[in-house]
Write a protein that holds these residues in place. Structure first.
Motif, PDB file in Angstrom:
ATOM      1  N   LYS A 239       0.814  -1.215   0.000  1.00 13.25           N
ATOM      2  CA  LYS A 239       0.000   0.000   0.000  1.00 13.25           C
ATOM      3  C   LYS A 239       0.854   1.274   0.000  1.00 13.25           C
ATOM      4  O   LYS A 239       0.314   2.375  -0.019  1.00 13.25           O
ATOM      5  CB  LYS A 239      -0.935   0.014   1.217  1.00 13.25           C
ATOM      6  N   LYS A 240       2.154   1.121   0.030  1.00 18.37           N
ATOM      7  CA  LYS A 240       3.080   2.260   0.017  1.00 18.37           C
ATOM      8  C   LYS A 240       2.762   3.238   1.147  1.00 18.37           C
ATOM      9  O   LYS A 240       2.716   4.455   0.955  1.00 18.37           O
ATOM     10  CB  LYS A 240       3.040   2.970  -1.334  1.00 18.37           C
ATOM     11  N   ILE A 241       2.563   2.669   2.333  1.00 21.09           N
ATOM     12  CA  ILE A 241       2.226   3.475   3.505  1.00 21.09           C
ATOM     13  C   ILE A 241       3.392   4.407   3.835  1.00 21.09           C
ATOM     14  O   ILE A 241       4.555   4.004   3.842  1.00 21.09           O
ATOM     15  CB  ILE A 241       1.914   2.564   4.707  1.00 21.09           C
ATOM     16  N   THR A 242       3.055   5.667   4.128  1.00 25.58           N
ATOM     17  CA  THR A 242       4.091   6.644   4.448  1.00 25.58           C
ATOM     18  C   THR A 242       4.175   6.954   5.941  1.00 25.58           C
ATOM     19  O   THR A 242       5.222   7.376   6.430  1.00 25.58           O
ATOM     20  CB  THR A 242       3.856   7.959   3.692  1.00 25.58           C
ATOM     21  N   THR A 243       3.070   6.786   6.672  1.00 27.60           N
ATOM     22  CA  THR A 243       3.092   7.109   8.102  1.00 27.60           C
ATOM     23  C   THR A 243       2.166   6.164   8.864  1.00 27.60           C
ATOM     24  O   THR A 243       1.051   5.873   8.410  1.00 27.60           O
ATOM     25  CB  THR A 243       2.669   8.574   8.347  1.00 27.60           C
ATOM     26  N   CYS A 244       2.648   5.665   9.997  1.00 28.87           N
ATOM     27  CA  CYS A 244       1.811   4.776  10.811  1.00 28.87           C
ATOM     28  C   CYS A 244       2.178   4.947  12.277  1.00 28.87           C
ATOM     29  O   CYS A 244       3.247   5.459  12.618  1.00 28.87           O
ATOM     30  CB  CYS A 244       1.956   3.323  10.377  1.00 28.87           C
TER      31      CYS A 244
END
Length: 663
Positions: free
Chosen positions: A270-275
């Motif tokens: 999902k190409k997550i950038t911030t978690c």
């Protein structure tokens, strides 16, 4: 500025240098303007939906919904609520086990000028009913057949609105309902876990939410190109607002359903950038990585809700990219974000990981037990002052003990006494020292359980740790340590005690160590200290092999030791202190030995070499001397009159083992 309180400061150069790395690679960033602090949440969302109607707002494994579509359904629900319930401000429950519909319902409730209360469908019916009664809920939003009551019941007929069955004509159309919502009006209620036995509903206002989103946006340069991971079911939480009020996409991931083993692949896909993670979940996630994962898109990882340790930083450095910034976030349910500390691959940390510097609009003070400021590097309760805090708990009077933690403070808005302990360095960096309610007395010494947990967590073979204090049947308080090992076999008690002896005073060393396969967690992913198992009476895993009694003396002594130490068996070569013995237990054993064998022996003689085998030898050598009843009573009276410190001194001067810890 004094050193016992801080407002937002110019960050030290090393922190500013790390913050400069937080820009999204696209270079797109629009600051969250101050004027939004006078907006309600639906006001800001309405603007975002108008600007980005076709942008994906929420994406799950099965569906996507755009900002325009989400706004349309939320408007339908708002019209329905106003038509059925009027414009009165009241709590509305959301009983929906579906991220898209739960978040959409949440926005619809806010658009109607009402107050959201999320009800986790996995909760027991008794807890659900308790929350509904406590919050005085009259209406519930649900989806499909997930309602907690039968469809033909009176509750279902009069209290339920099915968000997936709304129709535009009867609902009043898809346009914004135009309800005027004041920024200081309540937006939602979040119930705490209820550590005192009574769950408390902290009230979040619209201004409180907007301030939180503004600070996070501007601090970390959040933008519409970011991809936010929502790990868990916190549908009403910070992640939702930080994403949707910036025009970014929110990606919910249900750990309970999909498991941590799929999270790495999902973050990459999902190409997550911030978690954001709770540290416990982060450690478990990192522990199953192969080291070959490429999290090239991940630029921000926030850890919050629990203390983090140097090992967590080491895991971050080992498994995440050099472009990713780690953030230690300090916050509470009642206050929202308080302070932040940024870490990159070049950060060098010793001791505890700081919780850092306060966000804009927040003052942090440290006070002693009578409310007076404390000095530099001195422990004190953390007090938060701000104009952006909520007013307190839902349906709590000013006389309630919990509500008394909130105090109006004139121009500063509200002061909240967190119950957390902290200290402040010369550079005004805040360090968390644990909870006030985790400060316990062990044999008259004050002990910070958080420090004991942190020490255990630093053991090279320990992955997770938790420590509690428990009162025994005999009335003394002992520390019980729980740990999840990195690998099996786990470290022995002998090994753990040896590790502790040079790091903490002997009274802070746990008496009992329990190995767990995994830590029990709360619904939100924190360690559930209430669910930690009670200690068993099994002999602990020692470095010494078990040897059964061989003589009558040894058999009698083994029974006394096992009874006093609450163990099923004791080996004759087991060290008294490795079995969890302390000065109080030593006194009880000596008293029973004197009565059993009619001996006159000083305490230090019996514990010169503290094993059953060696104590048996001492008894055999002195048993020839018999005591009359009067002399026996004198010795027992003298023994019982010894203070804890006197017993401690006896043991300190007599122990010869390399562990040498008087616990």
């Amino acid at each position: 500025m004094t050193h016992n309180s801080i407002t937002h400061l110019q960050l030290p150069p090393e922190q500013e240098a790390i913050r400069a790395k937080c820009f999204h690679p696209s270079g797109v960033f629009t600051p969250f303007p101050d004027i939004t602090l006078d907006y309600s949440v639906p006001h800001r969302f309405q603007e975002i939906a108008r600007i980005y109607p076709d942008r994906v707002a929420i994406e799950t494994s099965k569906e996507k919904i755009t900002f325009g579509e989400l706004n349309k359904i939320a408007n339908r629900l708002a019209h329905t609520l106003v038509a059925q319930r009027g414009s009165e401000r009241e709590p509305v429950a959301l009983h929906i086990d579906h991220p898209v519909f739960a978040i959409t319902a949440h926005m619809g409730v806010l658009k109607a000028g009402k107050i959201s209360l999320f009800i986790d469908p996995s909760d027991s019916l008794s807890r659900i009913n308790h929350l509904l009664e406590n919050a005085q809920v009259s209406v519930m939003i649900t989806k499909g057949e997930s309602a907690p009551w039968p469809a033909d019941s009176a509750d279902a007929k009069h209290r339920l609105i099915h968000i997936d069955r709304l129709r535009p004509p009867s609902a009043g159309g898809d346009d914004d309902p135009g309800q005027t919502v004041h920024p200081d009006a309540p937006a939602y209620i979040r119930y705490t876990s209820g550590s005192t036995g009574r769950a408390k509903g902290a009230v979040k206002t619209h201004r409180h939410i907007m301030h939180s989103v503004q600070t996070q946006t501007n601090y970390f340069h959040l933008c519409e190109n970011d991809r936010f991971a929502m790990i868990g079911r916190d549908y009403l939480g910070k992640r939702t607002f930080e994403a949707l009020l910036n025009g970014a996409t929110l990606y919910p991931f249900d750990i309970k359903r999909f498991g941590l083993h799929r999270l790495a692949e999902w973050l990459i896909e999902k190409k997550i950038t911030t978690c954001k993670f709770f540290p416990t979940a982060f450690r478990n996630f990192i522990s199953i990585l192969s080291g070959n994962e490429d999290f090239k898109d991940l630029r921000l990882v926030h850890l919050e809700g629990e203390p983090i340790y140097r090992r967590d930083v080491d895991l971050y450095k080992k498994y995440l990219s050099s472009e990713c910034v780690l953030v230690n976030s300090y916050s509470s349910t009642e206050t929202g974000p308080i302070s932040l500390y940024l870490i990159d691959k070049n950060s060098q940390l010793t001791g505890r990981v700081p919780i850092g510097y306060p966000i804009d609009g927040i003052e942090v003070h440290l006070v002693d037990e009578v409310g007076e400021p404390v000095g530099v590097n001195q422990p004190g309760e953390i007090v938060v002052k701000s104009s952006y805090l909520s007013d307190g708990y839902w349906r709590y009077s000013d006389l309630d003990a919990a509500q008394s933690r909130w105090k109006k403070d004139g121009a500063h808005g509200t002061a909240y006494f967190t119950g957390d302990l902290g200290s402040m360095s010369e550079s005004a960096c805040l360090e968390h020292l644990g909870r006030k309610d985790t400060q316990v007395k062990i044999r008259s010494f004050r002990v910070d359980i958080g420090e004991v947990e942190a020490t255990l967590a630093s053991h090279p073979e320990v992955k997770e740790s938790a420590v509690i204090a428990k009162e025994t049947q005999s009335g003394d308080t002992r520390l019980i340590a729980y740990f999840v090992p990195i690998a099996y076999p786990p470290p022995t008690v002998t090994n753990l005690l040896s590790f502790f002896k040079d790091k903490l005073p002997d009274y802070m060393i746990p008496s009992i160590f329990m190995t767990l396969e995994e830590m029990p967690l709360t619904r939100t992913g924190k360690v559930n200290h209430r669910a930690l198992p009670n200690p068993t009476n099994c002999r602990p895993e020692l470095g010494t092999p078990y040897v059964a009694p061989r003589t009558a003396f040894e058999t009698d002594l083994e029974r006394i030791w096992a009874s006093v130490l609450s163990l099923d068996q004791v080996g004759i070569d087991d060290n008294f202190f490795e079995l969890g013995g302390n000065s109080l237990a030593a006194t009880r054993i000596v008293a029973q030995v004197i009565r059993k064998f009619q001996l006159e022996l000083p305490l230090q003689s019996l514990f010169r070499s503290p094993t059953v085998a060696e104590m048996s030898t001492v008894i055999a050598e002195t048993q020839a001397r018999n005591l009359d009843e009067k002399e026996l009573d004198r010795i027992l009276t003298e023994l019982e009159s010894l203070s804890g410190d006197q017993v401690e001194q006896c043991l300190v001067h007599t122990k010869k083992t390399p562990l040498g810890t008087n616990r």
